[in-house]
Design an enzyme around this catalytic site. Sequence first.
Site, short mmCIF file in Angstrom:
data_model
loop_
_atom_site.label_atom_id
_atom_site.label_comp_id
_atom_site.label_asym_id
_atom_site.label_seq_id
_atom_site.Cartn_x
_atom_site.Cartn_y
_atom_site.Cartn_z
N ASP A 1 0.82 -1.21 0.00
CA ASP A 1 0.00 0.00 0.00
C ASP A 1 0.84 1.25 0.00
O ASP A 1 2.02 1.21 0.29
CB ASP A 1 -0.72 0.11 1.34
CG ASP A 1 -1.91 -0.78 1.46
OD1 ASP A 1 -2.43 -0.82 2.55
OD2 ASP A 1 -2.29 -1.40 0.44
N LYS B 1 -3.96 3.13 -2.68
CA LYS B 1 -4.79 3.39 -1.51
C LYS B 1 -4.58 4.81 -0.99
O LYS B 1 -4.86 5.06 0.16
CB LYS B 1 -4.53 2.40 -0.37
CG LYS B 1 -5.19 1.05 -0.51
CD LYS B 1 -6.63 1.12 -0.04
CE LYS B 1 -7.33 -0.19 -0.26
NZ LYS B 1 -7.03 -1.15 0.76
N GLY C 1 0.11 -1.29 6.43
CA GLY C 1 0.56 -0.41 7.49
C GLY C 1 -0.12 -0.80 8.80
O GLY C 1 -1.25 -1.32 8.77
N MET D 1 -7.63 8.25 10.02
CA MET D 1 -8.08 8.83 8.74
C MET D 1 -8.95 10.07 8.96
O MET D 1 -9.99 10.22 8.33
CB MET D 1 -8.87 7.78 7.94
CG MET D 1 -8.01 6.60 7.53
SD MET D 1 -8.96 5.26 6.80
CE MET D 1 -9.53 4.39 8.23
N1 SAH Z 1 -4.07 -0.69 9.66
C1 SAH Z 1 -3.56 0.60 10.04
C2 SAH Z 1 -4.54 1.71 9.80
C3 SAH Z 1 -4.89 1.92 8.37
S1 SAH Z 1 -5.95 3.30 8.13
C4 SAH Z 1 -3.13 0.54 11.52
O1 SAH Z 1 -3.43 -0.41 12.22
O2 SAH Z 1 -2.47 1.49 11.96
C5 SAH Z 1 -4.81 4.58 7.82
C6 SAH Z 1 -4.77 5.54 8.97
O3 SAH Z 1 -3.92 5.06 9.99
C7 SAH Z 1 -4.17 6.87 8.62
O4 SAH Z 1 -5.10 7.70 7.98
C8 SAH Z 1 -3.80 7.39 9.99
O5 SAH Z 1 -4.90 7.86 10.66
C9 SAH Z 1 -3.35 6.14 10.69
N2 SAH Z 1 -1.88 6.00 10.68
C10 SAH Z 1 -1.18 4.95 10.23
N3 SAH Z 1 0.15 5.14 10.43
C11 SAH Z 1 0.27 6.34 11.00
C12 SAH Z 1 1.39 7.10 11.46
N4 SAH Z 1 2.63 6.65 11.34
N5 SAH Z 1 1.18 8.29 12.03
C13 SAH Z 1 -0.09 8.76 12.15
N6 SAH Z 1 -1.17 8.09 11.75
C14 SAH Z 1 -1.00 6.89 11.18
#
Ligand code: SAH
Length: 478
Positions: free
Chosen positions: A250, A272, A303, A385
């Site tokens: 992604d 994405k 992520g 998000m």
């Molecule tokens: N599966 C991921 C979330 C995916 S949705 C998890 O468990 O973290 C994507 C959202 O995750 C982003 O819009 C943000 O709100 C958050 N996010 C992911 N990594 C981040 C980071 N390093 N710093 C801040 N927000 C983060």
Amino acid sequence: MEFFPVFLDVKNRPCLVVGGGEVAARKIGMLLQSHAKVTVVSPELCEAVRELADKGLVTHHQTRFIPEFLDEAILVIAATDDSVVNAEVSVAARELRIPVNVVDSPDLCTFIMPSVIDRSPIVVAVSSAGAAPVLARTLRARLETLIPASYGRLGALAGAFRDKVKTHFPRPADRRLFWEKIIQGPVAEMVFAGQDDAAKAALEKALAAESGDAPPRGEVYLVGGGPGNPDLLTFRALRLMQQADVVVHDHLVAPAILELTRRDAQRIYVGKERNAHTMRQENINELLVKLAQEGKRVLRLKGGDPFIFGRGGEEIETLAAHGVAFQVVPGITAASGVSSYAGIPLTHRDYAQSCVFVTGHLKDGSVNVDLSGIAKANQTIVIYMGLLGLPQLCQELVKHGLSATTPAAIIQQGTTVKQKVVTGTLETLPALAVDAQLKPPTLIIVGEVVKLQEKLAWYKPELGEGSSFVAGIDATVE
Ligand code: SAH
């Protein structure tokens, strides 16, 4: 290389240890683990060695060393605290061309003993040729944490099938290919997961299938890559990342993490980014099925955690429907990783008894989540998000009963060197976020716990991993 590395078969063969103290006890222990027949020559014994002698596990001669003790020995270790005796042992052994190790005296040795990671039958030995034993031991400790304990069981399973596989594949090259697939594939994963019987059955089956034209079995690894900092990956994630043939990733997966996948793996970017979906979710699901059915080991790298706002559930539903093997590796989700690196303890006892994770993703420009149930005192709200909808989200929370002065933070690219933390209140945060020109991904945290950030922010992105926090002391000055 200063020394020729070998593993010696000492099973049931006479080995001599001169000395009976604590150091000798450790060497004796190693020899016994290798099933040697141990004779100890020493006027005195420490308790541990005395116990071994009493149990008949070693033969003890309560006397000073004389060269005659070497008559039968195939190997000798001198571990006395008397340098004269140690030197005598060394001279006598060399004369007879018997390998000799004198503890802490490299000059008197004809062999040295490495630091050992024992996953029998797999054994890893580390040596610095006597130059830096502490360095060797440190390396050993690092390897200990990297090599799963279950490698021993995998080694034993491979050992049990060795002859069978050899008969099955007379050509060494075919054998090697077969073993590579086993060691890096589902059979090994079953062993690591403690399913030894299933692994054995799968190995039998794989061997049988090799004679026909059965296609190789693919598998999908749904792996959480954490919030961006490669140090926050799990061991399991890293191992699977390094064995997958194809990587499907992604936008959210940081380049530093992608770097850790196998160099020669094919990489497929499926996007994405907001409003720029490179590939529709259904197509991603189908792509994973297709790649696995081609017999590939597919890394679906996500992520954070795959099951938290990661649509991982949908992807594996499709895999399950098609009978494709898969496994899921949890990752540190943004709420956990980012709050830690921002210095905001999500459930600090004095301020919050619960914590909810919500998505602030907008559909048709409106807030898509019902915030009515979550706007309450003593609860921390983490919004994923939410950057685009920040003003509406803050307004909604106030509308549903939170005070406009409730502390709130927005954190950009948390855990990475680009981390930025902006704090304010539900009233002030939207404007502060605009001023700070934040870039996604960002995480919003709402609740009294945000107040602690001022006190607890330990991570200084400019220092990277060198960050640490000491109250009242500038961590940048040594
Ligand atoms: N599966 C991921 C979330 C995916 S949705 C998890 O468990 O973290 C994507 C959202 O995750 C982003 O819009 C943000 O709100 C958050 N996010 C992911 N990594 C981040 C980071 N390093 N710093 C801040 N927000 C983060």
